[in-house]
Design an enzyme around this catalytic site. Structure first.
Site: not given
Length: 769
Positions: A676, A719
């Site tokens: 990611s 996140k």
């Protein structure tokens, strides 16, 4: 006293009821201090002593009239000193001696002796007697089970001296002391052997008669036992009155007990066996305990489920914040129960990191559906018998943990929590996870067979819930039988809600602070979460809150209570000390080659700052910061993308030939991995190579392909929360993660702008100044 030239003087050892013969070795214990000194001196000087038997052992010190006239000169082979001051010596007889005189010398008796002379009148007769004695002695040894080494017998047979054979043989016999002394004093060897032979012959005959009588008694005893056993097996045998009353009472209870027919028949069969046994026998006790288990087990006793979905939802929400997937599954089960009336329970496996509430959720489920709750810890279990029980052949046998838990609950449909199912191990006693297959298989657990009960027990009505931290250690066949529900770690937003709604009220009550107006500000809770804990669950957070409450109680008790009952962030620092963790914050300036990425961990989302610098070199790509293999591959993919787009980015096609590019992720001791951060590292490369700075209020996450496309990532909620807490204004996410925004609480999205991107060109346009 005058000593003749032929005489010899020995220290005298007079013994009670012991006759020492030449050529034999015997142990002696000596306690008299004077005798100990004399014997020790003789041992050290390697001198012999004279050993003789006393005539009247009831008297004390020996004089010539109290001892026999013939003794044996002996050497001391070994001397051992004992802790109480006495000694143990091993002496070996050497020669017979005639005692001529006994006298004191330095407080001890000494004997003046002259040699004792043996003679043989007829050598042929002596040899014949020697052979007869040896032959009879071997039979005597066998019949009387005398412990004598085989090599000693061989040496005796090889010995041709009749006198020596007579001395050795007589030392092994049970002749009385007086008879042995007579043989010692007899100087006619044929006469000695004849007396020994007569004694041995007599003893052998007696031993044969004894053996015959023993065999007769054994046969009679065996016949009597068979007859007794036959009588015990007869149905008309009448037991003791008290035992009969107990058996009758057990029979009544079995007939009225609500249990399956096959179980009742098995119990009544064992009861008939019990009726035929002596009541105090060990087997009767085993059978009685076995029947008791049939009586105490809840075969058909069930508790009625509370099918009120609204009540169940209320209970689950009271006890746990979040965990929507688990709650939804329980409510689905209750809805099916209400619709079809089935009692078959689901088999759920709650998988998640420590401290997220897996075990306590089991209790809440039991309360929500109105069932009894049973918890069994499987951590460290390595014996199959702990799951399915021991067979009754073993001493102390008992059922396994599943039957024990059902008995403890008192119903046949409890909520049964099998905790730490991933912590079981395997050894030579079997595989406990394999023993669970039968219990956790909905198609066959209506006939679960415990080794102790040895009858089928229906556990299909039990609601089994297992817990595990990971599924890696769970065997595939067992995993296939369970419905997995993953419990993700709590976000800091979740922890804030849990602390305010559950943990703080609980700890205030436990510490007796009710009614004192104690309040924790939102800033105080946030400080505890971010600066004093780093975990997926809330266990450590609860410990820190408990620590604060204890310090408040101490202040109240000692008269140093705080004037303001509101706990602020500063108060937390005062009470808990120096913060243990650092909160990542955005930079206040825009830097070249520095980009804010976002990462997911079990403890929640974190801000991941990627730094890139360019130095003269030979085209190397250096990667530091303890990156994993996948993250390193993402950096290489980003570098390939930049090289492929060099013209569009205003770079020379061979820009990398004379440069080394270094990508570093701070906190180098912390392992990092995953795809990611692909777009983050690519953006940092473009910034460093073009000299354009990156906006410090912007963060991003996404996987990058070689063609520049952006793929979706996981952990979006965590996140986004990390970005908000770090003070970010804008977050760039893959366009395919748009669906995940629906599951993100609005409180998290409030105050940040989320932009969906699908190509790297869009990110460069957004991020670079």
């Amino acid at each position: 006293m005058k000593i003749e030239a032929s005489e010899h003087v020995f220290p005298l050892l007079s013994l009670r009821d012991v006759v020492v013969f030449p050529h034999t070795i015997i142990p002696l214990f000596i306690e008299n201090d004077k005798t100990v000194k004399v014997v020790s001196a003789a041992f050290e000087a390697k001198e012999d002593v004279l050993v003789c038997c006393m005539k009247r052992p009831d008297e004390g010190e020996s004089m010539q009239e109290t001892i026999h006239a013939v003794g044996v000169s002996s050497s001391i082979l070994q001397l051992l000193r004992l802790p109480n001051g006495s000694i143990k010596v091993f002496i070996e007889g050497k020669n017979r001696q005639n005692i001529k005189d006994v006298h004191y010398l330095k407080d001890h008796l000494f004997a003046a002796t002259e040699p004792f002379i043996d003679f043989i009148a007829d050598e042929h007769e002596a040899e014949a007697l020697r052979r007869l004695v040896l032959e009879c002695f071997k039979e005597y040894v066998v019949l009387n089970s005398i412990d004598i080494a085989s090599d000693v017998l061989e040496k005796m047979e090889a010995q041709e001296d009749p006198g020596m054979v007579s001395d050795i043989v007589v030392s092994y016999t049970t002749l009385k002391t007086e008879k042995k002394q007579e043989i010692l004093e007899n100087n006619h060897i044929e006469s000695r052997l004849a007396r020994i032979y007569d004694f041995l012959q007599s003893e052998v005959e007696i031993a044969r008669i004894q053996a015959g009588l023993k065999e007769q008694v054994r046969q009679k005893s065996s016949t009597s036992k068979k007859a007794t056993a036959h009588e015990q097996m007869q149905p008309q045998r009448v037991p003791m009155e008290g035992a009969e009353d107990e058996v009758s009472a057990l029979e009544k209870q079995l007939k009225i007990k609500n249990m399956p027919t096959h179980a009742r028949e098995k119990a009544l069969l064992e009861l008939r066996r019990l009726r035929m046994m002596p009541p105090m026998s060990a087997e009767a006790t085993v059978i009685r305990n076995y029947i008791d288990w049939f009586l105490v087990l809840p075969w058909n006793e069930i508790t009625d489920d509370k099918k009120d979905i609204t009540f169940a939802q209320q209970v689950l929400d009271e006890d746990h914040y979040g965990l929507d997937k688990v709650k939804e599954r329980i409510l689905e089960y209750l809805a099916v129960q209400q619709m079809v009336g089935s009692t078959r329970g689901p088999i759920l496996c709650l998988v998640g990191p420590p401290g997220v509430g897996k075990t306590s959720l089991g209790r809440s489920i039991a309360r929500a559906v109105g069932r009894k709750f049973v918890r069994v810890s499987l951590g460290g279990v390595r014996d199959e018998a702990e799951i399915k029980g021991h067979r009754r052949t073993y001493i102390g046998a008992m059922p396994g943990k599943i039957i024990l838990g059902i008995r403890r609950s008192g119903t046949s449909n409890p909520v049964f929590l099998l905790d730490e199912v991933d912590k079981m191990s395997v050894d030579f006693r079997g595989d406990p996870s394999a023993a669970l297959l039968e219990a956790l298989d909905p198609e066959q657990n209506n006939a679960f067979n415990d080794h102790y009960l040895d009858v089928d027990y229906d556990v299909s009505k039990v609601m089994f819930i297992t817990t595990a931290n990971t599924t890696n250690a769970i065997p595939a066949p067992l995993l296939d039988r369970m419905e997995l529900i993953h419990l993700e770690g709590y976000t800091s937003y979740d922890k804030l809600k849990i602390a305010a709604g559950h943990i703080i009220p609980k700890q205030i009550k436990l510490h007796g602070l009710d009614g004192r107006g104690i309040e924790f500000s939102r800033k105080a809770i946030s400080t505890i979460i971010h600066e004093y804990t780093r975990e997926a669950g809330v266990r450590n957070m609860e410990k820190e809150i408990s620590s604060i409450c204890r310090k408040l109680v101490k202040g109240i008790v000692s008269g140093d209570a705080r004037k303001k009952p509101v706990i602020s962030g500063k108060t937390v620092h005062d009470l808990l000390g120096v913060p243990r963790f650092r909160i990542p914050k955005r930079e206040r300036k825009d830097y070249v080659g520095v980009v804010n990425g976002l990462a997911w961990t079990e403890a929640g989302g974190v801000l991941l700052r990627v730094e890139t610098t360019v130095v003269p070199g030979k085209g190397k790509l250096l990667l530091t910061g303890k990156m994993g293999d996948v993250m390193q591959e993402s950096a290489q993919a980003g570098m390939s993308y930049v090289r492929s787009r060099a013209g569009e980015l205003g770079l020379e096609k061979d820009f990398y030939d004379n440069l080394d590019i270094h990508i570093h992720i701070p906190e180098g001791a912390v392992p990092k991995d995953g795809p990611s951060a692909g777009i983050t590292m690519a953006t940092a490369l473009v910034s460093a190579l073009t000299g354009r700075s990156v906006k410090n209020e912007l963060a991003m996450t996404g996987e990058l392909t070689l063609g520049g496309r952006i793929l979706p990532v996981g952990g979006l909620k965590e996140k986004l929360l990390a970005a908000k807490e770090a003070g970010m204004d804008t977050v760039l996410i893959p366009v395919e993660n748009e669906k995940d925004l629906d599951e993100t609480p609005k409180d998290i999205l409030r105050g940040i702008r989320v932009h969906l991107v699908e190509h790297m060109d869009e990110i460069i346009a957004w991020a670079l100044n």
